[in-house]
Design a protein around this motif. Sequence first.
Motif, PDB file in Angstrom:
ATOM      1  N   ASP A  79       1.011  -1.208   0.159  1.00  0.00           N
ATOM      2  CA  ASP A  79       0.106  -0.026   0.006  1.00  0.00           C
ATOM      3  C   ASP A  79       0.866   1.213  -0.011  1.00  0.00           C
ATOM      4  OD1 ASP A  79      -2.608  -1.132   0.202  1.00  0.00           O
ATOM      5  OD2 ASP A  79      -2.202  -1.863   2.176  1.00  0.00           O
ATOM      6  N   ASN A  80       0.408   2.180  -0.701  1.00  0.00           N
ATOM      7  CA  ASN A  80       1.256   3.501  -0.879  1.00  0.00           C
ATOM      8  C   ASN A  80       0.497   4.813  -0.544  1.00  0.00           C
ATOM      9  OD1 ASN A  80       2.210   5.814  -2.725  1.00  0.00           O
ATOM     10  ND2 ASN A  80       4.082   4.733  -2.201  1.00  0.00           N
ATOM     11  N   LEU A  81       0.558   5.518   0.393  1.00  0.00           N
ATOM     12  CA  LEU A  81      -0.135   6.660   0.578  1.00  0.00           C
ATOM     13  C   LEU A  81       0.840   7.956   0.268  1.00  0.00           C
ATOM     14  CD1 LEU A  81      -1.324   5.832   4.364  1.00  0.00           C
ATOM     15  CD2 LEU A  81      -2.708   5.465   2.065  1.00  0.00           C
ATOM     16  N   GLN A  82      -0.125   8.740  -0.292  1.00  0.00           N
ATOM     17  CA  GLN A  82       0.511   9.976  -0.573  1.00  0.00           C
ATOM     18  C   GLN A  82      -0.006  11.224  -0.173  1.00  0.00           C
ATOM     19  OE1 GLN A  82       0.401   9.517  -4.670  1.00  0.00           O
ATOM     20  NE2 GLN A  82       1.867   7.836  -4.621  1.00  0.00           N
ATOM     21  N   ALA A  83       0.506  12.432   0.152  1.00  0.00           N
ATOM     22  CA  ALA A  83      -0.037  13.602   0.441  1.00  0.00           C
ATOM     23  C   ALA A  83       0.791  14.742   0.208  1.00  0.00           C
ATOM     24  CB  ALA A  83      -0.433  13.640   1.857  1.00  0.00           C
ATOM     25  N   GLY A  84       0.217  15.770  -0.443  1.00  0.00           N
ATOM     26  CA  GLY A  84       1.100  17.039  -0.668  1.00  0.00           C
ATOM     27  C   GLY A  84       0.119  18.274  -1.462  1.00  0.00           C
ATOM     28  N   LEU A  85       1.181  19.158  -2.041  1.00  0.00           N
ATOM     29  CA  LEU A  85       0.526  20.116  -2.576  1.00  0.00           C
ATOM     30  C   LEU A  85       0.733  20.311  -4.209  1.00  0.00           C
ATOM     31  CD1 LEU A  85       1.298  22.801   0.123  1.00  0.00           C
ATOM     32  CD2 LEU A  85      -0.802  21.862  -0.145  1.00  0.00           C
ATOM     33  N   GLY A  86      -0.179  20.872  -4.764  1.00  0.00           N
ATOM     34  CA  GLY A  86       0.255  21.123  -6.313  1.00  0.00           C
ATOM     35  C   GLY A  86      -0.225  21.978  -6.981  1.00  0.00           C
ATOM     36  N   THR A  87      -0.200  22.254  -8.271  1.00  0.00           N
ATOM     37  CA  THR A  87      -0.776  23.487  -9.041  1.00  0.00           C
ATOM     38  C   THR A  87      -1.158  22.824 -10.428  1.00  0.00           C
ATOM     39  OG1 THR A  87      -0.485  25.699  -9.971  1.00  0.00           O
ATOM     40  CG2 THR A  87       1.388  24.059 -10.027  1.00  0.00           C
ATOM     41  N   ARG A  88      -2.285  23.278 -10.815  1.00  0.00           N
ATOM     42  CA  ARG A  88      -3.059  23.055 -12.036  1.00  0.00           C
ATOM     43  C   ARG A  88      -3.498  24.169 -12.785  1.00  0.00           C
ATOM     44  NH1 ARG A  88      -8.071  19.020 -12.352  1.00  0.00           N
ATOM     45  NH2 ARG A  88      -6.648  17.424 -11.601  1.00  0.00           N
ATOM     46  N   TYR A  89      -3.085  24.110 -14.241  1.00  0.00           N
ATOM     47  CA  TYR A  89      -3.529  25.129 -15.145  1.00  0.00           C
ATOM     48  C   TYR A  89      -4.358  24.694 -16.120  1.00  0.00           C
ATOM     49  CZ  TYR A  89      -3.570  29.311 -18.095  1.00  0.00           C
ATOM     50  OH  TYR A  89      -4.119  30.494 -18.536  1.00  0.00           O
ATOM     51  N   HIS A  90      -5.625  25.317 -16.202  1.00  0.00           N
ATOM     52  CA  HIS A  90      -6.537  24.799 -17.076  1.00  0.00           C
ATOM     53  C   HIS A  90      -6.749  25.807 -18.385  1.00  0.00           C
ATOM     54  CE1 HIS A  90      -8.882  22.728 -14.017  1.00  0.00           C
ATOM     55  NE2 HIS A  90      -8.094  23.592 -13.124  1.00  0.00           N
ATOM     56  N   PHE A  91      -6.724  25.115 -19.551  1.00  0.00           N
ATOM     57  CA  PHE A  91      -6.685  25.866 -20.919  1.00  0.00           C
ATOM     58  C   PHE A  91      -8.254  25.952 -21.246  1.00  0.00           C
ATOM     59  CE2 PHE A  91      -2.780  23.840 -20.437  1.00  0.00           C
ATOM     60  CZ  PHE A  91      -1.788  24.882 -20.645  1.00  0.00           C
ATOM     61  N   THR A  92      -8.764  27.098 -21.079  1.00  0.00           N
ATOM     62  CA  THR A  92      -9.996  27.356 -21.801  1.00  0.00           C
ATOM     63  C   THR A  92     -10.144  27.995 -23.050  1.00  0.00           C
ATOM     64  OG1 THR A  92     -10.058  29.526 -20.668  1.00  0.00           O
ATOM     65  CG2 THR A  92     -11.078  27.638 -19.468  1.00  0.00           C
ATOM     66  N   PHE A  93     -10.996  27.320 -23.691  1.00  0.00           N
ATOM     67  CA  PHE A  93     -11.202  27.550 -25.300  1.00  0.00           C
ATOM     68  C   PHE A  93     -12.541  27.965 -25.850  1.00  0.00           C
ATOM     69  CE2 PHE A  93      -7.422  24.736 -25.157  1.00  0.00           C
ATOM     70  CZ  PHE A  93      -6.367  25.772 -25.408  1.00  0.00           C
ATOM     71  N   GLY A  94     -13.591  28.294 -24.799  1.00  0.00           N
ATOM     72  CA  GLY A  94     -14.614  28.496 -24.976  1.00  0.00           C
ATOM     73  C   GLY A  94     -15.561  27.250 -25.094  1.00  0.00           C
ATOM     74  N   SER A  95     -15.270  26.106 -24.848  1.00  0.00           N
ATOM     75  CA  SER A  95     -15.913  25.115 -25.175  1.00  0.00           C
ATOM     76  C   SER A  95     -16.217  24.163 -23.691  1.00  0.00           C
ATOM     77  CB  SER A  95     -15.313  23.960 -25.861  1.00  0.00           C
ATOM     78  OG  SER A  95     -14.536  23.041 -25.613  1.00  0.00           O
ATOM     79  N   PRO A  96     -16.984  23.256 -23.717  1.00  0.00           N
ATOM     80  CA  PRO A  96     -16.903  22.434 -22.501  1.00  0.00           C
ATOM     81  C   PRO A  96     -15.579  21.431 -22.359  1.00  0.00           C
ATOM     82  CG  PRO A  96     -18.643  21.647 -23.865  1.00  0.00           C
ATOM     83  CD  PRO A  96     -18.092  22.947 -24.840  1.00  0.00           C
ATOM     84  N   TRP A  97     -14.962  21.173 -23.256  1.00  0.00           N
ATOM     85  CA  TRP A  97     -13.545  20.713 -23.365  1.00  0.00           C
ATOM     86  C   TRP A  97     -12.592  21.297 -22.815  1.00  0.00           C
ATOM     87  CZ3 TRP A  97     -13.820  15.366 -23.715  1.00  0.00           C
ATOM     88  CH2 TRP A  97     -14.741  14.970 -24.486  1.00  0.00           C
ATOM     89  N   VAL A  98     -12.007  21.245 -21.582  1.00  0.00           N
ATOM     90  CA  VAL A  98     -10.850  22.056 -20.810  1.00  0.00           C
ATOM     91  C   VAL A  98      -9.638  21.005 -20.671  1.00  0.00           C
ATOM     92  CG1 VAL A  98     -10.350  23.377 -18.839  1.00  0.00           C
ATOM     93  CG2 VAL A  98     -12.524  23.208 -20.099  1.00  0.00           C
ATOM     94  N   PRO A  99      -8.503  21.180 -21.553  1.00  0.00           N
ATOM     95  CA  PRO A  99      -7.151  20.635 -21.100  1.00  0.00           C
ATOM     96  C   PRO A  99      -6.832  21.149 -19.844  1.00  0.00           C
ATOM     97  CG  PRO A  99      -7.153  21.363 -23.300  1.00  0.00           C
ATOM     98  CD  PRO A  99      -8.369  21.806 -22.692  1.00  0.00           C
ATOM     99  N   PHE A 100      -5.801  20.543 -19.337  1.00  0.00           N
ATOM    100  CA  PHE A 100      -5.102  21.055 -18.399  1.00  0.00           C
ATOM    101  C   PHE A 100      -3.610  20.125 -18.103  1.00  0.00           C
ATOM    102  CE2 PHE A 100      -7.379  17.552 -16.472  1.00  0.00           C
ATOM    103  CZ  PHE A 100      -6.714  16.798 -15.698  1.00  0.00           C
ATOM    104  N   VAL A 101      -2.647  20.975 -17.368  1.00  0.00           N
ATOM    105  CA  VAL A 101      -1.328  20.534 -17.080  1.00  0.00           C
ATOM    106  C   VAL A 101      -1.419  20.484 -15.296  1.00  0.00           C
ATOM    107  CG1 VAL A 101      -0.388  20.630 -19.213  1.00  0.00           C
ATOM    108  CG2 VAL A 101      -0.164  22.403 -17.524  1.00  0.00           C
ATOM    109  N   GLU A 102      -0.681  19.703 -14.529  1.00  0.00           N
ATOM    110  CA  GLU A 102      -0.533  19.973 -13.219  1.00  0.00           C
ATOM    111  C   GLU A 102       0.936  19.542 -12.986  1.00  0.00           C
ATOM    112  OE1 GLU A 102      -3.582  17.347 -11.755  1.00  0.00           O
ATOM    113  OE2 GLU A 102      -2.470  15.502 -12.059  1.00  0.00           O
ATOM    114  N   LEU A 103       1.446  20.064 -11.584  1.00  0.00           N
ATOM    115  CA  LEU A 103       2.618  19.841 -11.155  1.00  0.00           C
ATOM    116  C   LEU A 103       2.486  19.873  -9.719  1.00  0.00           C
ATOM    117  CD1 LEU A 103       5.639  19.473 -11.864  1.00  0.00           C
ATOM    118  CD2 LEU A 103       6.073  21.872 -11.704  1.00  0.00           C
ATOM    119  N   ALA A 104       3.031  18.682  -8.837  1.00  0.00           N
ATOM    120  CA  ALA A 104       2.942  18.800  -7.603  1.00  0.00           C
ATOM    121  C   ALA A 104       3.892  18.077  -6.783  1.00  0.00           C
ATOM    122  CB  ALA A 104       1.742  17.854  -7.304  1.00  0.00           C
TER     123      ALA A 104
END
Length: 183
Positions: A79-104
């Motif tokens: 079993d592996n437990l993880q806890a931490g902090l991160g950030t995520r950037y969302h790319f909005t293009f005026g549609s319901p589809w939203v790609p994103f990238v994250e780093l933590a």
Amino acid sequence: MKKLIIALAICFALTPAVWAGSATPNVDQGTMQLGLYGSYDGNHPLDYQLVLDGAIGYFVIDNLEITSLLGWQSNELSDNLQAGLGTRYHFTFGSPWVPFVELAVLYAATELDDSVYNDFDSPDWDAWLLRAGAGIQYFFTDSVALSLKGVYDYATDDIYPDQDGNLDDYNWKALLGINVYIN
């Protein structure tokens, strides 16, 4: 798991209602996000692999979210437990589809099955993780989205058991999730 991801992608591509969505993604400053992600692989070399991840985030500016993360990964051996902090950037293009990238950055502890290794008092291994990920969300409404993402974890120590009985310092996974955005 790969078959499930491919099937979901085909369903999204073939569903006209998905392309005709009129939701406006709620990724504005001041919004809170609650996310639950998971995956299950019943054909894993270690019998099975179950992953559950949770996130609570806050948008500090439009499209940029700071998140706290908590995760659990389990198989027949560990079993592996993880806890931490991160950030995520969302790319909005005026549609319901939203790609994103994250780093933590996360702290992880791995506990081997105590029937194999009898050390009940402490985790068998621990390490710091650097996580990079990317994915896409589909907003069904302004505040509810289905998410598919891939993440890669690189650890400061070997903490992930593999099918050969060795330990690796990296792990990758694909996760399907649901996100709720609250103003």
